[in-house]
Design a protein around this motif. Structure first.
Motif, short mmCIF file in Angstrom:
data_model
loop_
_atom_site.label_atom_id
_atom_site.label_comp_id
_atom_site.label_asym_id
_atom_site.label_seq_id
_atom_site.Cartn_x
_atom_site.Cartn_y
_atom_site.Cartn_z
N ARG A 123 0.61 -1.19 0.06
CA ARG A 123 -0.08 0.31 0.31
C ARG A 123 0.93 0.97 0.07
O ARG A 123 0.76 2.39 0.28
N ASN A 124 1.90 1.10 -0.25
CA ASN A 124 3.33 2.00 -0.27
C ASN A 124 2.83 2.95 1.09
O ASN A 124 3.04 4.14 0.77
N LEU A 125 3.18 2.58 1.93
CA LEU A 125 3.05 3.26 3.66
C LEU A 125 4.57 2.63 4.28
O LEU A 125 4.71 2.08 4.39
N LEU A 126 4.65 4.03 5.41
CA LEU A 126 5.31 3.48 6.08
C LEU A 126 5.11 3.89 7.12
O LEU A 126 4.32 5.21 6.86
N ASP A 127 5.44 3.18 8.65
CA ASP A 127 5.33 3.21 10.08
C ASP A 127 5.84 4.56 10.34
O ASP A 127 7.18 4.52 9.62
N PHE A 128 5.98 4.69 11.68
CA PHE A 128 6.91 5.49 12.43
C PHE A 128 8.06 5.26 12.34
O PHE A 128 9.57 6.03 12.44
N ASP A 129 9.24 3.49 12.22
CA ASP A 129 9.53 3.19 12.51
C ASP A 129 10.62 3.48 11.64
O ASP A 129 11.91 3.77 11.84
N THR A 130 9.64 3.07 10.37
CA THR A 130 10.22 2.98 9.18
C THR A 130 11.29 4.56 8.38
O THR A 130 11.44 4.51 8.19
N LEU A 131 10.18 5.82 8.95
CA LEU A 131 10.52 6.43 8.73
C LEU A 131 11.71 6.77 9.26
O LEU A 131 13.10 7.35 8.76
N VAL A 132 12.39 6.67 10.07
CA VAL A 132 13.95 6.56 10.96
C VAL A 132 14.48 6.27 10.35
O VAL A 132 15.63 5.97 10.20
N LEU A 133 14.12 4.55 10.15
CA LEU A 133 15.12 3.58 9.63
C LEU A 133 15.40 4.06 8.11
O LEU A 133 16.80 4.31 7.90
#
Length: 519
Positions: free
Chosen positions: A127-137
């Motif tokens: 779905r081309n989504l990033l969670d908050f953890d992935t944003l940082v990584l």
């Protein structure tokens, strides 16, 4: 510190980047700076690390193979994704914490949790989504690119970080990458307040910071102006159980005494706790002859406040909730956000579920969610089944049908608007918020029918007609027949509309068992 940099060191406010733990803290910094620096304060870059990472990824995301226009999955979306992966509701919080510990601290996942993590990541990726953890990584990965890192570093001459103890290793890596050249980085934090280990926070970042930037001395804030000495002493006993990160720590002190002893009380349930609070308020009010307006109850979440308000009012204690809720808590704003998400991604089942959560009454939505999970069906599929099985005139069936009708129209609505403003205007021109029946809409206007003389006379006539077996003719009373229809059905009676029989424009009340004799 920001004012010091601007006024004493003549650093351009546009060259200052300040990280805060919450958006609210960023807003507080902005309001304070505006009073002290005036219009120049607006140029200071400020916000959460997650917001900063999202901006960088939208600008340079192609360097880490991100697709344009990616969305951000907040915690509610994360939990909805887990629910669609058939993860029980009571596992969601613990499982997300395990995912964070695995990604930020390398804590090993069990085989089953590892499989769920893979499926969870795949669900978001599709779905081309990033969670908050992935944003940082992904931002940490981005700043390993020499060309991108040089461009980003060149934008600021000073970096400030609040709540430093809440950083996880990846977040610290982002800070280090930004400040490594100019080395003008200012951190405020307390390793003894590092309580977010479940989210990957690691107090060891203090030691890394000291080593990376050559910190040899620390400014220790010793004066506690928030708490009396009794509270400070008790908290010190609690914290001293933990190993200390710094040997030369000087403990905070307070010069203020408390008028009351510090005590810790436990309760068997939430109801028992609020009952004790109510009794304690009453005792204190009687002992000191205080007005109710002299008391305040502080709580952690809005849900606790809502429950407390209901309990206070039931106990006859006047109260009012303090304002200050998040903008998204406003029902109109919540409706708009839910509708716009569906318009932006009409095929996303979680956004559909989110819209249904906003427009359907909470008891109905919660029951449907539980039943859908129990029957291993999607929420949409179960609600459609529910609408089919309920009587056509049932209030819940009407609400469900209306919700699906609006859902079908949202995608089309988005395609006919060229601006967001015009789209929002059309959404607001409709009836927004939770769907309710006419009776629910006007519940506060209802009166006791026993106080209406016309109703009393009609009731007497119906009772007399039932007793004598006579036919009773009544004139139409502006929709009263709708209410009568439901009430009389419980007595084995029905309304019969007859045309062309005197008196004109009237109805006959007849027995459902013996229609030929009627009443």
């Amino acid at each position: 510190r920001i004012r010091f940099l601007v006024e004493r060191h003549a650093i351009d406010p546009e060259r200052i980047c300040a990280f805060t733990f919450t958006n609210k803290a960023a807003g507080e910094i902005a309001s304070r700076l505006e009073r002290q620096l005036g219009p120049r304060a607006e140029h200071v870059k400020r916000g959460t690390i997650h917001a900063f990472c999202a901006e960088l990824l939208r600008e340079f995301g192609s360097h880490v193979e991100l697709e344009p226009g990616f969305g951000i999955a907040d915690e509610e979306y994360q939990r909805s994704a887990l629910r669609r992966l058939r993860v029980p509701l009571n596992w969601h919080g613990n499982l997300l914490a395990k995912f964070a510990s695995y990604r930020f601290r390398g804590v090993t996942l069990t085989a089953s949790d590892s499989d769920l993590f893979t499926r969870y990541r795949s669900f978001l990726d599709k779905r081309n989504l990033l969670d908050f953890d992935t944003l940082v990584l992904r931002t940490e990965e981005l700043l390993r690119n020499d060309a991108v890192r040089a461009i980003v570093r060149a934008r600021w001459d000073a970096v400030l970080v609040d709540e430093f103890q809440d950083l996880n290793p990846a977040q610290y890596a982002v800070i280090r990458a930004l400040a490594r050249e100019h080395r003008n980085v200012f951190a405020v934090g307390d390793d003894e307040q590092s309580i977010y280990s479940w989210a990957g926070a690691d107090p060891e970042v203090f030691l890394h910071f000291a080593n990376d930037f050559g910190v040899t001395t620390r400014a220790q804030l010793r004066e506690n102006r928030r708490c009396p000495r009794e509270v400070v002493a008790l908290s010190r006993r609690l914290v001293d159980v933990n190993p200390s990160l710094f040997d030369d720590r000087r403990h905070a002190e307070s010069e203020r005494d408390s008028l009351f002893p510090v005590s810790a009380i436990t309760f068997a349930s939430d109801d028992a706790e609020i009952a004790w609070i109510i009794d304690d308020l009453r005792r204190d009010r009687e002992a000191h002859a205080l007005e109710w307006g002299e008391f305040a109850l502080l709580y952690r979440t809005h849900a606790i406040g809502d429950a407390a308000e209901a309990s206070f009012l039931t106990a006859g204690i006047p109260c009012r909730l303090a304002r200050g809720r998040a903008l998204a808590d406003d029902p109109v704003v919540g409706y708009l956000i839910a509708a716009l998400r569906v318009i932006a991604a009409p095929d996303d089942p979680i956004y559909k579920d989110g819209f249904l959560k906003v427009v359907l009454p909470k008891p109905l939505f919660d029951v449907a969610c539980a039943k859908a999970e129990e029957s291993r069906k999607s929420l949409v599929r179960y609600l459609k089944q529910m609408a089919r099985e309920l009587p056509w005139e049932h209030g819940d069936a009407k609400k469900i049908r209306r919700a699906f009708c609006v859902l079908q129209n949202l995608a089309a609505m988005g395609s006919v608007h060229t601006t967001l403003a015009s789209l929002v205007d059309e959404l607001l021109s409709q009836r927004v918020g939770e769907y309710r029946t006419v009776l629910e809409e006007h519940h506060d206007e209802l009166t006791d029918p026993a106080g209406d003389e016309d109703v009393q006379r009609l009731a007497d006539r119906i009772v007399e007609a039932i007793g004598t077996g006579r036919t009773l003719w009544i004139p139409r009373l502006g929709g009263l027949e709708i209410a009568l229809k439901g009430m009389l059905s419980g007595l084995g009676l029905r309304l019969v509309q007859l045309g062309g029989i005197p008196p004109a424009n009237a109805m006959r009340i007849a027995s459902t068992d013996t229609p030929s004799h009627g009443i």
